[in-house]
Design a protein around this motif. Structure first.
Motif, PDB file in Angstrom:
ATOM      1  N   ASN A 202       0.798  -1.234   0.000  1.00  0.00           N
ATOM      2  CA  ASN A 202       0.000   0.000   0.000  1.00  0.00           C
ATOM      3  C   ASN A 202       0.827   1.279   0.000  1.00  0.00           C
ATOM      4  OD1 ASN A 202      -2.649  -1.347   0.320  1.00  0.00           O
ATOM      5  ND2 ASN A 202      -1.814  -1.949   2.303  1.00  0.00           N
ATOM      6  N   ILE A 203       2.147   1.145  -0.011  1.00  0.00           N
ATOM      7  CA  ILE A 203       3.000   2.330   0.110  1.00  0.00           C
ATOM      8  C   ILE A 203       3.930   2.463  -1.086  1.00  0.00           C
ATOM      9  CG2 ILE A 203       2.933   2.366   2.628  1.00  0.00           C
ATOM     10  CD1 ILE A 203       5.727   1.015   2.581  1.00  0.00           C
ATOM     11  N   LEU A 204       4.274   3.708  -1.399  1.00  0.00           N
ATOM     12  CA  LEU A 204       5.281   3.960  -2.420  1.00  0.00           C
ATOM     13  C   LEU A 204       6.678   3.764  -1.846  1.00  0.00           C
ATOM     14  CD1 LEU A 204       6.257   5.013  -5.178  1.00  0.00           C
ATOM     15  CD2 LEU A 204       5.985   7.345  -4.293  1.00  0.00           C
ATOM     16  N   ALA A 205       6.895   4.236  -0.626  1.00  0.00           N
ATOM     17  CA  ALA A 205       8.216   4.198  -0.004  1.00  0.00           C
ATOM     18  C   ALA A 205       8.052   4.235   1.509  1.00  0.00           C
ATOM     19  CB  ALA A 205       9.052   5.387  -0.482  1.00  0.00           C
ATOM     20  N   LEU A 206       9.175   4.129   2.221  1.00  0.00           N
ATOM     21  CA  LEU A 206       9.177   4.213   3.678  1.00  0.00           C
ATOM     22  C   LEU A 206       9.793   5.544   4.107  1.00  0.00           C
ATOM     23  CD1 LEU A 206      10.327   0.599   4.621  1.00  0.00           C
ATOM     24  CD2 LEU A 206       8.155   1.634   5.287  1.00  0.00           C
ATOM     25  N   ALA A 207       9.005   6.344   4.808  1.00  0.00           N
ATOM     26  CA  ALA A 207       9.524   7.594   5.358  1.00  0.00           C
ATOM     27  C   ALA A 207      10.460   7.325   6.526  1.00  0.00           C
ATOM     28  CB  ALA A 207       8.379   8.491   5.814  1.00  0.00           C
ATOM     29  N   GLN A 208      10.338   6.140   7.119  1.00  0.00           N
ATOM     30  CA  GLN A 208      11.222   5.758   8.233  1.00  0.00           C
ATOM     31  C   GLN A 208      11.254   4.247   8.375  1.00  0.00           C
ATOM     32  OE1 GLN A 208      11.281   5.694  13.094  1.00  0.00           O
ATOM     33  NE2 GLN A 208      10.047   7.306  12.146  1.00  0.00           N
TER      34      GLN A 208
ATOM     35  N   ASP B 216      13.898  -7.655   0.469  1.00  0.00           N
ATOM     36  CA  ASP B 216      12.601  -7.432  -0.163  1.00  0.00           C
ATOM     37  C   ASP B 216      12.471  -6.005  -0.676  1.00  0.00           C
ATOM     38  OD1 ASP B 216       9.723  -8.830  -0.377  1.00  0.00           O
ATOM     39  OD2 ASP B 216       9.459  -6.692   0.044  1.00  0.00           O
ATOM     40  N   MET B 217      13.016  -5.046   0.049  1.00  0.00           N
ATOM     41  CA  MET B 217      13.006  -3.662  -0.420  1.00  0.00           C
ATOM     42  C   MET B 217      13.688  -3.553  -1.778  1.00  0.00           C
ATOM     43  SD  MET B 217      13.949  -1.620   3.090  1.00  0.00           S
ATOM     44  CE  MET B 217      14.590  -0.231   2.154  1.00  0.00           C
ATOM     45  N   LYS B 218      14.828  -4.219  -1.900  1.00  0.00           N
ATOM     46  CA  LYS B 218      15.572  -4.172  -3.160  1.00  0.00           C
ATOM     47  C   LYS B 218      14.812  -4.875  -4.277  1.00  0.00           C
ATOM     48  CE  LYS B 218      20.048  -5.125  -2.391  1.00  0.00           C
ATOM     49  NZ  LYS B 218      21.220  -5.713  -1.698  1.00  0.00           N
ATOM     50  N   ALA B 219      14.190  -5.998  -3.963  1.00  0.00           N
ATOM     51  CA  ALA B 219      13.425  -6.728  -4.973  1.00  0.00           C
ATOM     52  C   ALA B 219      12.175  -5.964  -5.399  1.00  0.00           C
ATOM     53  CB  ALA B 219      13.037  -8.099  -4.427  1.00  0.00           C
ATOM     54  N   SER B 220      11.635  -5.146  -4.488  1.00  0.00           N
ATOM     55  CA  SER B 220      10.381  -4.422  -4.743  1.00  0.00           C
ATOM     56  C   SER B 220      10.591  -2.959  -5.111  1.00  0.00           C
ATOM     57  CB  SER B 220       9.488  -4.507  -3.495  1.00  0.00           C
ATOM     58  OG  SER B 220       9.261  -5.840  -3.108  1.00  0.00           O
ATOM     59  N   ASN B 221      11.857  -2.514  -5.207  1.00  0.00           N
ATOM     60  CA  ASN B 221      12.164  -1.097  -5.503  1.00  0.00           C
ATOM     61  C   ASN B 221      11.544  -0.149  -4.480  1.00  0.00           C
ATOM     62  OD1 ASN B 221      13.697  -1.624  -7.808  1.00  0.00           O
ATOM     63  ND2 ASN B 221      11.928  -1.561  -9.152  1.00  0.00           N
ATOM     64  N   ILE B 222      11.557  -0.554  -3.205  1.00  0.00           N
ATOM     65  CA  ILE B 222      11.003   0.301  -2.155  1.00  0.00           C
ATOM     66  C   ILE B 222      12.124   1.120  -1.515  1.00  0.00           C
ATOM     67  CG2 ILE B 222       9.840   0.360   0.084  1.00  0.00           C
ATOM     68  CD1 ILE B 222       8.255  -2.073  -0.743  1.00  0.00           C
ATOM     69  N   VAL B 223      12.089   2.411  -1.758  1.00  0.00           N
ATOM     70  CA  VAL B 223      13.069   3.331  -1.196  1.00  0.00           C
ATOM     71  C   VAL B 223      12.705   3.618   0.261  1.00  0.00           C
ATOM     72  CG1 VAL B 223      13.858   5.732  -1.305  1.00  0.00           C
ATOM     73  CG2 VAL B 223      13.662   4.377  -3.404  1.00  0.00           C
ATOM     74  N   ALA B 224      13.717   3.808   1.115  1.00  0.00           N
ATOM     75  CA  ALA B 224      13.450   4.081   2.530  1.00  0.00           C
ATOM     76  C   ALA B 224      14.447   5.071   3.098  1.00  0.00           C
ATOM     77  CB  ALA B 224      13.508   2.791   3.340  1.00  0.00           C
ATOM     78  N   ALA B 225      13.949   5.953   3.960  1.00  0.00           N
ATOM     79  CA  ALA B 225      14.799   6.802   4.780  1.00  0.00           C
ATOM     80  C   ALA B 225      15.018   6.066   6.103  1.00  0.00           C
ATOM     81  CB  ALA B 225      14.143   8.149   5.033  1.00  0.00           C
ATOM     82  N   PRO B 226      16.245   5.735   6.447  1.00  0.00           N
ATOM     83  CA  PRO B 226      16.484   4.962   7.665  1.00  0.00           C
ATOM     84  C   PRO B 226      16.565   5.845   8.901  1.00  0.00           C
ATOM     85  CG  PRO B 226      18.557   5.374   6.593  1.00  0.00           C
ATOM     86  CD  PRO B 226      17.499   6.035   5.731  1.00  0.00           C
ATOM     87  N   ALA B 227      16.175   5.297  10.035  1.00  0.00           N
ATOM     88  CA  ALA B 227      16.469   5.916  11.320  1.00  0.00           C
ATOM     89  C   ALA B 227      17.610   5.095  11.920  1.00  0.00           C
ATOM     90  CB  ALA B 227      15.246   5.923  12.225  1.00  0.00           C
ATOM     91  N   ALA B 228      18.758   5.238  11.302  1.00  0.00           N
ATOM     92  CA  ALA B 228      19.960   4.484  11.650  1.00  0.00           C
ATOM     93  C   ALA B 228      21.092   4.995  10.772  1.00  0.00           C
ATOM     94  CB  ALA B 228      19.749   2.983  11.436  1.00  0.00           C
ATOM     95  N   TRP B 229      22.327   4.612  11.097  1.00  0.00           N
ATOM     96  CA  TRP B 229      23.478   5.146  10.363  1.00  0.00           C
ATOM     97  C   TRP B 229      24.527   4.088  10.024  1.00  0.00           C
ATOM     98  CZ3 TRP B 229      21.442   7.819  14.618  1.00  0.00           C
ATOM     99  CH2 TRP B 229      20.986   9.124  14.394  1.00  0.00           C
ATOM    100  N   THR B 230      24.165   2.835   9.847  1.00  0.00           N
ATOM    101  CA  THR B 230      25.190   1.846   9.560  1.00  0.00           C
ATOM    102  C   THR B 230      25.885   2.128   8.218  1.00  0.00           C
ATOM    103  OG1 THR B 230      25.617  -0.505   9.104  1.00  0.00           O
ATOM    104  CG2 THR B 230      23.427   0.309   8.591  1.00  0.00           C
ATOM    105  N   SER B 231      27.167   1.814   8.135  1.00  0.00           N
ATOM    106  CA  SER B 231      27.932   2.081   6.909  1.00  0.00           C
ATOM    107  C   SER B 231      27.483   1.213   5.742  1.00  0.00           C
ATOM    108  CB  SER B 231      29.427   1.875   7.171  1.00  0.00           C
ATOM    109  OG  SER B 231      29.691   0.543   7.585  1.00  0.00           O
ATOM    110  N   ALA B 232      26.745   0.155   6.008  1.00  0.00           N
ATOM    111  CA  ALA B 232      26.245  -0.695   4.928  1.00  0.00           C
ATOM    112  C   ALA B 232      25.317   0.077   3.990  1.00  0.00           C
ATOM    113  CB  ALA B 232      25.506  -1.904   5.505  1.00  0.00           C
ATOM    114  N   TYR B 233      24.664   1.124   4.508  1.00  0.00           N
ATOM    115  CA  TYR B 233      23.707   1.869   3.689  1.00  0.00           C
ATOM    116  C   TYR B 233      24.379   2.612   2.536  1.00  0.00           C
ATOM    117  CZ  TYR B 233      20.410   1.039   7.527  1.00  0.00           C
ATOM    118  OH  TYR B 233      19.603   0.467   8.474  1.00  0.00           O
ATOM    119  N   ALA B 234      25.671   2.864   2.646  1.00  0.00           N
ATOM    120  CA  ALA B 234      26.396   3.542   1.570  1.00  0.00           C
ATOM    121  C   ALA B 234      26.409   2.718   0.293  1.00  0.00           C
ATOM    122  CB  ALA B 234      27.823   3.840   2.011  1.00  0.00           C
TER     123      ALA B 234
END
Length: 425
Positions: free
Chosen positions: A120-126, A139-157
């Motif tokens: 039901n969503i285009l993306a994740l605001a958090q 699943d996010m990658k398979a579904s093209n779901i963009v997300a703004a994380p509330a976290a800072w792990t270096s993996a997100y780069a």
């Protein structure tokens, strides 16, 4: 019977396709698919506009970061209300309230509630938390779901679907080490941290910096809960490090610093950004924190004088100041920029939004961070490396006063991020 079975199968496939979101084109020529409707949002300001639905998955009731997560979420509600009041994006307003879910800081729960709302969503605001977000990343990658994380792990780069803001835990710890090296000249450092992408990433950054700075490094993983810190406290007392980096939640931080100090420890503590909560200034550990503790931060706090900070305070009148609000507000800018670019590209589909993210070279954070912090096109090479430092102060709005403004240390400046830091721990 075969014909009936075939018809049932066709119908099922058709229904699935509808739930999956057929691509359509609106009156303005913008393509849409999942999470975007021509019908207005439930609380629309302009009923003539359609609605973009964004999800929020946060730690809202019983996890270790609920004291931060609630204001993070409230700030994001206020941020998108401001966007809607200003006219929305591409003929649409944005709804971030319908699909708010609690993850209890549990990866399994996070995945369960994500599965409930993802259709039901285009993306994740958090999406709050490193280990929790890891549970949905594939699943996010398979579904093209963009997300703004509330976290800072270096993996997100290294993840195109994640639009992070601020220095990651690894870089933050490097900056903490350089800051401490200049101010206190420590010879030994102990990292006390949660397991997983959060704690391990920070510990890895400290390890890398210790090697560069000629310090002795050791680390110990600890669990969530005030009653589970005996091992951490014993490790501090036994090793007597000059510097302890703490990467936990606020409850664990108070227990570790307070009880170590009570047993005679006089070394310095620096906490990774999520460890702090201003309520700690009223805890039994407050005197020890005031004497021994400093806090690293990925951006400047609630009271800072920038247009973004001022807009945030105006949008959140009457609240008790918290840097949870600051974080929620800052994290929202890149998704706003990506949505605006996707709308300008006439493509508000999930794939269109992801393409917009991957093309962003700057984001207007209204002065809260430099625009170059939003250079997602550059990937890992575009990562922001600045960290600020605060010390506890009961009179400050969010419990701390600045001791060093946003700055890149020598170790982080020279470090080339080639993969998630936690892999090097």
């Amino acid at each position: 019977m075969k014909r009936i079975a075939a018809l049932i199968l066709v119908a099922a496939v058709s229904l699935t396709a509808c739930r999956g979101g057929d691509t359509t084109t609106d009156a303005g020529g913008i393509k849409t698919d999942i999470g975007v409707t021509k019908e207005p949002c439930k609380d629309a300001i302009d009923k003539a506009k359609g609605c973009i639905y964004l999800g929020i998955i946060s730690d809202l009731t019983e996890g270790p970061f609920k004291a931060l997560a609630v204001p993070i979420t409230d700030a994001q509600k206020a941020f998108w209300k401001r966007v809607n009041t200003a006219g929305g994006i591409g003929g649409y307003e944005v709804d971030v309230t319908t699909y708010i879910r609690d993850n209890k800081y549990n990866p399994q729960v996070h995945k369960e509630v994500y599965d409930q709302i993802k259709g039901n969503i285009l993306a994740l605001a958090q999406t709050l938390g490193s280990p929790t977000t890891a549970a949905i990343l594939a699943d996010m990658k398979a579904s093209n779901i963009v997300a703004a994380p509330a976290a800072w792990t270096s993996a997100y780069a290294f993840e195109d679907v994640i639009i992070e803001s601020g220095a990651n835990y690894c870089i933050e710890s490097m900056n903490a080490m350089d800051y401490a090296a200049d101010k206190y000249k420590p010879k030994s450092v102990l990292s006390i941290h949660y397991a997983g992408d959060y704690g391990d990433d920070a510990a890895a950054g400290a390890k890398i910096a210790a090697e560069k700075l000629g310090m002795t490094f050791s680390h110990l993983k600890t669990d969530s809960g005030a009653d589970k810190q005996a091992g951490a406290i014993a490790e501090i007392i036994a090793k007597k490090p000059d510097l302890v980096l703490v990467t936990t939640g606020p409850t664990e931080l108070a227990t570790i610093v307070g009880q170590a100090a009570a047993r005679g420890f006089t070394g310095r503590f620096i906490g990774t950004s999520p460890t702090w909560n201003p309520a700690l200034n009223a805890s039994a550990a407050a005197p020890a924190l005031a004497a021994l503790y400093e806090q690293s931060a990925p951006w400047n706090n609630w009271a800072t004088n920038t247009p973004g900070h001022e807009a945030m305070r105006k949008a959140l009148p009457g609240v008790t100041p918290s840097d949870g609000y600051t974080s929620g507000w800052v994290w929202s800018y890149p998704l706003k920029a990506a949505l605006a670019k996707a709308a300008a590209n006439k493509d508000l589909t999930r794939a269109g939004l992801l393409a917009a993210v991957k093309s962003l070279e700057s984001v207007d954070y209204e002065g809260m961070l430099p625009a170059t912090a939003g250079n997602y096109k550059a990937g890992a090479a575009g990562q922001l490396k600045m960290t600020a430092f605060y010390k506890p102060d009961k009179t400050a709005p969010t419990g701390g006063v600045m001791v060093q403004d946003l700055k890149v240390g020598k170790t982080a400046e020279a470090y080339k991020l080639e993969g998630p830091c936690f892999a090097k721990l």
